[in-house]
Structures are given as C-alpha cells and as structure tokens.
Motif scaffolding. Sequence first.
Motif, PDB file in Angstrom:
ATOM      1  N   GLY A 187       9.143   4.616 -10.318  1.00  0.00           N
ATOM      2  CA  GLY A 187      10.050   4.179  -9.261  1.00  0.00           C
ATOM      3  C   GLY A 187      10.070   2.687  -9.015  1.00  0.00           C
ATOM      4  N   LEU A 188       9.184   1.929  -9.673  1.00  0.00           N
ATOM      5  CA  LEU A 188       9.179   0.472  -9.547  1.00  0.00           C
ATOM      6  C   LEU A 188       9.406  -0.143 -10.922  1.00  0.00           C
ATOM      7  N   LYS A 189      10.006  -1.296 -10.951  1.00  0.00           N
ATOM      8  CA  LYS A 189      10.315  -1.978 -12.207  1.00  0.00           C
ATOM      9  C   LYS A 189       9.088  -2.736 -12.715  1.00  0.00           C
ATOM     10  N   ARG A 190       8.747  -2.537 -13.986  1.00  0.00           N
ATOM     11  CA  ARG A 190       7.612  -3.232 -14.591  1.00  0.00           C
ATOM     12  C   ARG A 190       7.852  -4.742 -14.521  1.00  0.00           C
ATOM     13  N   GLY A 191       6.841  -5.492 -14.101  1.00  0.00           N
ATOM     14  CA  GLY A 191       6.952  -6.943 -13.980  1.00  0.00           C
ATOM     15  C   GLY A 191       7.437  -7.412 -12.617  1.00  0.00           C
ATOM     16  N   GLU A 192       7.855  -6.476 -11.775  1.00  0.00           N
ATOM     17  CA  GLU A 192       8.302  -6.845 -10.424  1.00  0.00           C
ATOM     18  C   GLU A 192       7.129  -7.445  -9.664  1.00  0.00           C
ATOM     19  N   ARG A 193       7.417  -8.533  -8.909  1.00  0.00           N
ATOM     20  CA  ARG A 193       6.359  -9.265  -8.195  1.00  0.00           C
ATOM     21  C   ARG A 193       6.562  -9.152  -6.693  1.00  0.00           C
ATOM     22  N   TYR A 194       5.463  -8.941  -5.989  1.00  0.00           N
ATOM     23  CA  TYR A 194       5.470  -8.877  -4.526  1.00  0.00           C
ATOM     24  C   TYR A 194       4.582  -9.993  -3.994  1.00  0.00           C
ATOM     25  N   ASP A 195       5.140 -10.831  -3.140  1.00  0.00           N
ATOM     26  CA  ASP A 195       4.391 -11.924  -2.525  1.00  0.00           C
ATOM     27  C   ASP A 195       3.403 -11.335  -1.526  1.00  0.00           C
ATOM     28  N   LEU A 196       2.153 -11.747  -1.613  1.00  0.00           N
ATOM     29  CA  LEU A 196       1.117 -11.213  -0.727  1.00  0.00           C
ATOM     30  C   LEU A 196       1.025 -11.953   0.602  1.00  0.00           C
ATOM     31  N   PHE A 197       1.867 -12.975   0.791  1.00  0.00           N
ATOM     32  CA  PHE A 197       1.816 -13.740   2.041  1.00  0.00           C
ATOM     33  C   PHE A 197       1.939 -12.791   3.231  1.00  0.00           C
ATOM     34  N   GLY A 198       0.997 -12.839   4.129  1.00  0.00           N
ATOM     35  CA  GLY A 198       1.000 -11.975   5.310  1.00  0.00           C
ATOM     36  C   GLY A 198       0.376 -10.618   5.053  1.00  0.00           C
ATOM     37  N   GLY A 199       0.014 -10.339   3.806  1.00  0.00           N
ATOM     38  CA  GLY A 199      -0.594  -9.060   3.468  1.00  0.00           C
ATOM     39  C   GLY A 199       0.454  -7.976   3.284  1.00  0.00           C
ATOM     40  N   LEU A 200       0.045  -6.879   2.673  1.00  0.00           N
ATOM     41  CA  LEU A 200       0.941  -5.745   2.506  1.00  0.00           C
ATOM     42  C   LEU A 200       0.146  -4.475   2.269  1.00  0.00           C
ATOM     43  N   SER A 201       0.816  -3.348   2.471  1.00  0.00           N
ATOM     44  CA  SER A 201       0.189  -2.045   2.251  1.00  0.00           C
ATOM     45  C   SER A 201       0.920  -1.316   1.138  1.00  0.00           C
ATOM     46  N   ILE A 202       0.192  -0.409   0.476  1.00  0.00           N
ATOM     47  CA  ILE A 202       0.737   0.364  -0.639  1.00  0.00           C
ATOM     48  C   ILE A 202       0.514   1.839  -0.330  1.00  0.00           C
ATOM     49  N   GLY A 203       1.524   2.657  -0.594  1.00  0.00           N
ATOM     50  CA  GLY A 203       1.371   4.097  -0.413  1.00  0.00           C
ATOM     51  C   GLY A 203       2.685   4.833  -0.536  1.00  0.00           C
ATOM     52  N   SER A 239       4.082   6.559   2.009  1.00  0.00           N
ATOM     53  CA  SER A 239       4.734   6.596   3.317  1.00  0.00           C
ATOM     54  C   SER A 239       5.846   5.559   3.437  1.00  0.00           C
ATOM     55  N   ASP A 240       6.809   5.842   4.296  1.00  0.00           N
ATOM     56  CA  ASP A 240       7.853   4.861   4.612  1.00  0.00           C
ATOM     57  C   ASP A 240       7.270   3.643   5.327  1.00  0.00           C
ATOM     58  N   GLU A 241       6.083   3.785   5.903  1.00  0.00           N
ATOM     59  CA  GLU A 241       5.432   2.686   6.616  1.00  0.00           C
ATOM     60  C   GLU A 241       4.812   1.671   5.656  1.00  0.00           C
ATOM     61  N   ALA A 242       4.614   2.036   4.395  1.00  0.00           N
ATOM     62  CA  ALA A 242       4.011   1.131   3.412  1.00  0.00           C
ATOM     63  C   ALA A 242       5.023   0.081   2.975  1.00  0.00           C
ATOM     64  N   PHE A 286      -0.766  11.074  -6.700  1.00  0.00           N
ATOM     65  CA  PHE A 286      -2.177  10.868  -6.400  1.00  0.00           C
ATOM     66  C   PHE A 286      -2.409   9.826  -5.297  1.00  0.00           C
ATOM     67  N   SER A 287      -1.331   9.293  -4.733  1.00  0.00           N
ATOM     68  CA  SER A 287      -1.494   8.285  -3.672  1.00  0.00           C
ATOM     69  C   SER A 287      -1.367   8.929  -2.299  1.00  0.00           C
ATOM     70  N   SER A 288      -2.012   8.320  -1.339  1.00  0.00           N
ATOM     71  CA  SER A 288      -1.922   8.760   0.061  1.00  0.00           C
ATOM     72  C   SER A 288      -0.749   8.052   0.723  1.00  0.00           C
ATOM     73  N   GLY A 289      -0.408   8.470   1.943  1.00  0.00           N
ATOM     74  CA  GLY A 289       0.688   7.849   2.684  1.00  0.00           C
ATOM     75  C   GLY A 289       0.501   6.349   2.807  1.00  0.00           C
ATOM     76  N   LEU A 290      -0.610   5.933   3.347  1.00  0.00           N
ATOM     77  CA  LEU A 290      -1.031   4.528   3.357  1.00  0.00           C
ATOM     78  C   LEU A 290      -2.338   4.496   2.572  1.00  0.00           C
ATOM     79  N   HIS A 291      -2.256   4.095   1.332  1.00  0.00           N
ATOM     80  CA  HIS A 291      -3.370   4.235   0.398  1.00  0.00           C
ATOM     81  C   HIS A 291      -4.305   3.021   0.394  1.00  0.00           C
ATOM     82  N   ALA A 292      -3.713   1.829   0.270  1.00  0.00           N
ATOM     83  CA  ALA A 292      -4.520   0.604   0.190  1.00  0.00           C
ATOM     84  C   ALA A 292      -3.733  -0.545   0.809  1.00  0.00           C
ATOM     85  N   ARG A 293      -4.455  -1.620   1.091  1.00  0.00           N
ATOM     86  CA  ARG A 293      -3.782  -2.819   1.600  1.00  0.00           C
ATOM     87  C   ARG A 293      -4.426  -4.044   1.002  1.00  0.00           C
ATOM     88  N   LEU A 294      -3.643  -5.119   0.944  1.00  0.00           N
ATOM     89  CA  LEU A 294      -4.108  -6.426   0.480  1.00  0.00           C
ATOM     90  C   LEU A 294      -3.854  -7.424   1.587  1.00  0.00           C
TER      91      LEU A 294
END
Length: 154
Positions: A68-84, A86-89, A97-105
């Motif tokens: 569901g994501l494009k290989r090579g796509e970049r996400y700026d970490l400024f301000g932090g972000l969550s991965i999962g 859930s719509d909240e991520a 194998f991922s949880s709703g809110l799985h990890a954060r940076l």
Amino acid sequence: MSDIEPIAVVLKFGFLAVLYLFLFWVTRTALRELRGTASPGLDTGYHEVVGSKSSSPDAWLVVVKAKGLKRGERYDLFGGLSIGRSDEAEIRISDKFSSGLHARLYSRAGSWIVQDLDSTNGTMLNGDELQGESEVLDGDVIEIGDTKFRIELG
C-alpha cells in the motif's frame, strides 16, 4: 416637555456611542489574541524559542517494502510520527502483523528514537527485536511484520 426631548436624544446617542466603543474594544482584543500577538511570558502561555536551529539533524523514514506504500517514498520525521494500521497513525500501513498504533519515531536531545508501542507482534530494528525504545542511526532498518523502512539522516 420640549426641554426634556433634546436631553433624551443626546443621552440615547451617548449611550450608543459608548456601546459601539465597547464592541470595538472587544472585537479588537479578540482579533489580537486570534492572531497570536500576545507578548511572551508565563501568564500568556506563549514563549519565544531562542536559537532557531534544531538540535536534531534532518531525518526521513524511507519505504523499503510496504503493502500500500510506494517503494522509495520518504516521510519527514520533523515533529515525530507514528506507524500502524489505525487511521490515527501518521503512516498507515496495510500489514496484518501490525497493531493499530505499532511504533513511533521522535526526536529527543539531538537524537532520533524509535519506540515500540507495546505492539502485539513487536518491532525489529536491524534484525533484532526492539525492547521499548532505541536510538536510530543513518541506514538503520525498522521492520514491522512484512513492512520495512530505512532511516536517512541529513
């Protein structure tokens, strides 16, 4: 009776003038607060940031492999972000194998940190299971199920 009428008219106009001045003052004060022009200080909750340069280097999360994501796509970490899942991520992944809110940076004291958010299946950092949180370095790989991301520090 004719002497009272001019005084009543003057009083009515005086009252309207005071009312309009009051409304003007309230509107002006409200607009000033909405524009964020409050003075710095503890009583306003607004504080100036001294030194505009961030202590953390620029950082990106790059998609290596993700459904569901494009290989090579970049996400700026400024301000932090969550991965999962859930719509909240901030980064929503379609990995069973991922949880709703799985990890954060996020940034802390000039470093970038990855944290597992008590996920069911865990988070891997460079092939090792992440216990709680860990600092990430340039080139580190984060795995969540079948999804892989790489850290790029600038």
